[in-house]
Design a protein around this motif. Structure first.
Motif, PDB file in Angstrom:
ATOM      1  N   TYR A 217       0.823  -1.210   0.000  1.00 17.66           N
ATOM      2  CA  TYR A 217       0.000   0.000   0.000  1.00 17.66           C
ATOM      3  C   TYR A 217       0.860   1.264   0.000  1.00 17.66           C
ATOM      4  CZ  TYR A 217      -4.231  -2.709   1.069  1.00 17.66           C
ATOM      5  OH  TYR A 217      -5.293  -3.579   1.013  1.00 17.66           O
ATOM      6  N   ALA A 218       2.025   1.167   0.599  1.00 19.99           N
ATOM      7  CA  ALA A 218       2.866   2.349   0.784  1.00 19.99           C
ATOM      8  C   ALA A 218       3.425   2.886  -0.526  1.00 19.99           C
ATOM      9  CB  ALA A 218       4.000   2.029   1.752  1.00 19.99           C
ATOM     10  N   ASP A 219       3.756   1.976  -1.455  1.00 22.07           N
ATOM     11  CA  ASP A 219       4.405   2.408  -2.697  1.00 22.07           C
ATOM     12  C   ASP A 219       4.076   1.415  -3.824  1.00 22.07           C
ATOM     13  OD1 ASP A 219       6.007   3.254  -4.759  1.00 22.07           O
ATOM     14  OD2 ASP A 219       7.837   3.396  -3.564  1.00 22.07           O
ATOM     15  N   PRO A 220       3.417   1.866  -4.889  1.00 23.71           N
ATOM     16  CA  PRO A 220       3.080   0.979  -6.012  1.00 23.71           C
ATOM     17  C   PRO A 220       4.290   0.274  -6.620  1.00 23.71           C
ATOM     18  CG  PRO A 220       1.961   3.088  -6.220  1.00 23.71           C
ATOM     19  CD  PRO A 220       2.933   3.226  -5.089  1.00 23.71           C
ATOM     20  N   LYS A 221       5.475   0.862  -6.454  1.00 27.42           N
ATOM     21  CA  LYS A 221       6.684   0.232  -7.011  1.00 27.42           C
ATOM     22  C   LYS A 221       7.002  -1.093  -6.319  1.00 27.42           C
ATOM     23  CE  LYS A 221       8.820   4.625  -8.381  1.00 27.42           C
ATOM     24  NZ  LYS A 221       9.948   5.570  -8.143  1.00 27.42           N
ATOM     25  N   ASN A 222       6.431  -1.296  -5.142  1.00 32.61           N
ATOM     26  CA  ASN A 222       6.653  -2.557  -4.420  1.00 32.61           C
ATOM     27  C   ASN A 222       5.789  -3.696  -4.950  1.00 32.61           C
ATOM     28  OD1 ASN A 222       8.519  -1.392  -2.616  1.00 32.61           O
ATOM     29  ND2 ASN A 222       6.886  -0.721  -1.232  1.00 32.61           N
ATOM     30  N   VAL A 223       4.823  -3.361  -5.803  1.00 35.44           N
ATOM     31  CA  VAL A 223       3.893  -4.366  -6.342  1.00 35.44           C
ATOM     32  C   VAL A 223       4.472  -4.929  -7.639  1.00 35.44           C
ATOM     33  CG1 VAL A 223       1.541  -4.812  -7.097  1.00 35.44           C
ATOM     34  CG2 VAL A 223       1.972  -3.108  -5.311  1.00 35.44           C
ATOM     35  N   VAL A 224       5.124  -6.080  -7.535  1.00 35.00           N
ATOM     36  CA  VAL A 224       5.809  -6.698  -8.683  1.00 35.00           C
ATOM     37  C   VAL A 224       5.397  -8.170  -8.771  1.00 35.00           C
ATOM     38  CG1 VAL A 224       8.027  -7.251  -9.731  1.00 35.00           C
ATOM     39  CG2 VAL A 224       7.779  -5.145  -8.378  1.00 35.00           C
ATOM     40  N   LYS A 225       4.794  -8.563  -9.893  1.00 32.96           N
ATOM     41  CA  LYS A 225       4.351  -9.944 -10.046  1.00 32.96           C
ATOM     42  C   LYS A 225       5.541 -10.868 -10.332  1.00 32.96           C
ATOM     43  CE  LYS A 225       0.621 -10.952 -12.485  1.00 32.96           C
ATOM     44  NZ  LYS A 225      -0.231 -11.235 -13.661  1.00 32.96           N
ATOM     45  N   GLU A 226       5.531 -12.045  -9.673  1.00 33.21           N
ATOM     46  CA  GLU A 226       6.597 -13.036  -9.879  1.00 33.21           C
ATOM     47  C   GLU A 226       6.101 -14.330 -10.512  1.00 33.21           C
ATOM     48  OE1 GLU A 226      10.413 -12.539  -7.059  1.00 33.21           O
ATOM     49  OE2 GLU A 226       8.775 -13.685  -6.176  1.00 33.21           O
ATOM     50  N   LYS A 227       4.821 -14.659 -10.350  1.00 33.35           N
ATOM     51  CA  LYS A 227       4.286 -15.920 -10.855  1.00 33.35           C
ATOM     52  C   LYS A 227       3.061 -15.662 -11.732  1.00 33.35           C
ATOM     53  CE  LYS A 227       6.685 -19.039  -8.289  1.00 33.35           C
ATOM     54  NZ  LYS A 227       7.361 -20.265  -8.773  1.00 33.35           N
ATOM     55  N   PRO A 228       2.845 -16.514 -12.752  1.00 32.17           N
ATOM     56  CA  PRO A 228       1.633 -16.386 -13.563  1.00 32.17           C
ATOM     57  C   PRO A 228       0.392 -16.731 -12.742  1.00 32.17           C
ATOM     58  CG  PRO A 228       3.297 -17.734 -14.669  1.00 32.17           C
ATOM     59  CD  PRO A 228       3.753 -17.561 -13.255  1.00 32.17           C
ATOM     60  N   LEU A 229      -0.722 -16.078 -13.076  1.00 27.94           N
ATOM     61  CA  LEU A 229      -1.974 -16.297 -12.359  1.00 27.94           C
ATOM     62  C   LEU A 229      -3.115 -16.554 -13.338  1.00 27.94           C
ATOM     63  CD1 LEU A 229      -3.785 -16.260  -9.829  1.00 27.94           C
ATOM     64  CD2 LEU A 229      -3.911 -13.759 -10.072  1.00 27.94           C
ATOM     65  N   ILE A 230      -3.846 -17.636 -13.085  1.00 34.16           N
ATOM     66  CA  ILE A 230      -5.067 -17.950 -13.831  1.00 34.16           C
ATOM     67  C   ILE A 230      -6.237 -17.758 -12.879  1.00 34.16           C
ATOM     68  CG2 ILE A 230      -6.353 -19.712 -15.105  1.00 34.16           C
ATOM     69  CD1 ILE A 230      -3.638 -21.088 -15.657  1.00 34.16           C
ATOM     70  N   ALA A 231      -7.205 -16.933 -13.253  1.00 33.84           N
ATOM     71  CA  ALA A 231      -8.358 -16.655 -12.399  1.00 33.84           C
ATOM     72  C   ALA A 231      -9.602 -17.322 -12.968  1.00 33.84           C
ATOM     73  CB  ALA A 231      -8.573 -15.153 -12.281  1.00 33.84           C
ATOM     74  N   VAL A 232     -10.243 -18.147 -12.142  1.00 33.57           N
ATOM     75  CA  VAL A 232     -11.458 -18.863 -12.539  1.00 33.57           C
ATOM     76  C   VAL A 232     -12.572 -18.456 -11.579  1.00 33.57           C
ATOM     77  CG1 VAL A 232     -12.512 -21.115 -12.955  1.00 33.57           C
ATOM     78  CG2 VAL A 232     -10.044 -20.804 -13.335  1.00 33.57           C
ATOM     79  N   PRO A 233     -13.443 -17.526 -11.968  1.00 33.35           N
ATOM     80  CA  PRO A 233     -14.500 -17.072 -11.058  1.00 33.35           C
ATOM     81  C   PRO A 233     -15.587 -18.127 -10.852  1.00 33.35           C
ATOM     82  CG  PRO A 233     -14.796 -16.097 -13.215  1.00 33.35           C
ATOM     83  CD  PRO A 233     -13.483 -16.831 -13.263  1.00 33.35           C
ATOM     84  N   THR A 234     -16.092 -18.201  -9.643  1.00 31.15           N
ATOM     85  CA  THR A 234     -17.179 -19.134  -9.342  1.00 31.15           C
ATOM     86  C   THR A 234     -18.454 -18.388  -8.949  1.00 31.15           C
ATOM     87  OG1 THR A 234     -16.440 -19.327  -7.046  1.00 31.15           O
ATOM     88  CG2 THR A 234     -15.597 -20.945  -8.625  1.00 31.15           C
TER      89      THR A 234
END
Length: 370
Positions: free
Chosen positions: A109-126
């Motif tokens: 929350y403090a700094d958007p630069k800290n938000v870095v994706k490392e793994k792929p994500l598949i989203a399946v809504p239910t």
């Protein structure tokens, strides 16, 4: 001017089995889900992947404490992709779990630069409501502040969103109502946002049309009629998500966080609390703005000669009756506190309003819902 925000690649599969085969899901993948959602799916196919169940780390919607505990478990597992199978809570948690680790969740929350994706994500809504599968937002309750807040950056997008109508076959009626209302609110807030574009308007209108068509079917033919339109509900949720991902949500969502955070009200249900009252506020204070066009659109879809917002309120009351905030425990003293917390902490959302709203206006909405 940015016209449209493009996020994950969107796939559609008729069944979970078809999804497993198409995406070659196996023991190198990690699933985040709930027992009641995932275990019945294994009757058709078991991909033998790693599984973590959200409810084993706490009940209710995501908190920073819950997510931190799940992170510890995830970090013990060697996996290639994360697959989130669930409602908005599961998908929002997964968006955070695939990020590069920081010293604490507060750092995200403090700094958007800290938000870095490392793994792929598949989203399946239910469920057909949150739109989290195709948005770049994750919301959780920050326990020290007793307030729900969102994180929104490009790295919060899933890589793939997979729509499977089979997932709605076991959704209880109340959850169907609360989640589809959430999708409707996404579409409406995107439509009236000052950031609307021809693209967001197109997706928002189609989402509103599909959801209202489904509600009319339920009103006329009973709750089980909803299953006839599972794919329409999924598509409407996704269309709405595509719309608000660019236009942004506004006052309805902003108001939901203080109330929902304090009284532990599910997201869609908390948003619904302020939906019609917010539309009436803008109708009163900005009658010639986008709200006028929305009212005309609702008149068209609901076959009303005038007061489309009133026709919408009547339809919603028929398919999903709404209780006042006081039924959840809210008190008179909450009004000023909620208004201040909303104005101070939800400018990410309030800035999207075509007509500005301040603490006094927020208090007016909260008071009307008490």
């Amino acid at each position: 001017m940015k016209f449209f925000q493009v996020g994950p690649v969107i796939h559609g599969c008729e069944t979970f089995k078809e999804f497993v085969e198409e995406f070659e899901v196996d023991s190198n993948d990690l699933v985040l889900s709930n027992h009641y959602i995932y275990e019945p799916l294994l009757k058709d196919v078991d991909p033998k992947c790693h599984v973590i169940y959200q409810e084993e780390f706490g009940s209710g919607e995501p908190t920073d404490v819950m997510v931190a505990e799940i992170m510890k478990e995830v970090d013990k597992i060697d996996y290639n992709r994360m697959i989130a199978i669930g409602g908005g809570a599961v998908m929002d948690i997964a968006k955070i779990l695939v990020l590069k680790r920081t010293e604490s969740i507060d750092d995200l929350y403090a700094d958007p630069k800290n938000v870095v994706k490392e793994k792929p994500l598949i989203a399946v809504p239910t469920t057909a409501g949150t739109g989290s599968e195709i948005t770049n937002v994750a919301v959780m309750n920050r326990t020290k502040m007793n307030l729900k807040m969102g994180i929104q950056t490009q790295d919060m997008f899933a890589d793939y969103a997979v729509l499977i109508p089979q997932m709605l076959d076991t959704v209880p009626y109340k959850l169907y109502a609360n989640t589809t209302v959430d999708a409707l609110i996404h579409a409406v807030e995107a439509f009236i946002s000052k950031n609307w574009t021809p693209f967001t308007e197109m997706f928002a209108i189609h989402a509103i049309k599909l959801i209202l068509k489904g509600y009319i079917n339920v009103r006329d033919n009973g709750p089980d009629a909803r299953f006839e339109t599972n794919m329409d509900s999924m598509l409407a949720s996704t269309y709405a998500g595509l719309a608000f991902c660019t236009s942004g949500c506004g006052t309805v969502h902003a108001c939901s966080f203080a109330f929902g955070g304090k009284y532990h009200v599910p997201h869609g249900e908390a948003c619904y609390q302020f939906f019609i009252e917010t539309l009436r506020y803008f109708q009163k204070h900005d009658p010639e703005g986008r709200i006028k066009k929305l009212d005309a659109l609702l008149c068209k879809f609901l076959d009303a000669e005038s007061d489309g917002i009133g026709a919408l309120e009547t339809l919603l009351d028929q398919v999903a009756p709404l209780e006042k905030m006081s039924e959840y425990g809210a008190k008179e003293k909450d009004i000023a506190a909620f208004a201040k917390a909303t104005y101070d902490n939800q400018q990410r959302l309030l800035k999207n309003n075509a007509y500005p709203i301040y603490e006094e206006g927020l208090a007016e909405i909260f008071k009307a819902r008490l």
